[in-house]
Design a protein around this motif. Sequence first.
Motif: not given
Length: 143
Positions: A43-51, A54-60, A71-80
């Motif tokens: 496992x890789x730890x995810x930290x708050x604000x870390x982006x 993957x697969x052309x997406x930005x996951x923050x 618990x985390x929310x995952x903000x996923x950006x694909x283009x706009x």
Amino acid sequence: RWNVPVHLGGPDRYRLQDPASTLSPQFAPMLAPLVEGWTAPEVSDLADGQSLETAGLTVTAVSAPGHTEGSMLLRVVDGDEENIFTGDVVFAGAIGRVDLPGGDAQAMQDSLRAFATLPDVAIYPGHGPASRVGRELAANPFL
């Protein structure tokens, strides 16, 4: 089996060692047979604000403790386009439980206040139907 990377909010890492032990007494016996012989993945730890890219997406990652410590929310950006995966933090019309091991009602309230500042985009909870941030702010009795 699929050799994919696993990322997790660091404070929840301990849950991977013995998954059944972190559940309520009602659910632990149901999960126990499924995790017999369980080996925790790398496992890789995810930290708050870390982006991550993957697969052309930005996951923050957005830290949102309350349901569990990590618990985390995952903000996923694909283009706009942006979508938010809320896991067990916010559901359509409800929020995640805080009465299970690792739950914290005050931390959940803090996380929900932060959720209220997010843009009005689609959300995809860990259970149930999709919704939108604005719809939840207007109709979810817990927000």
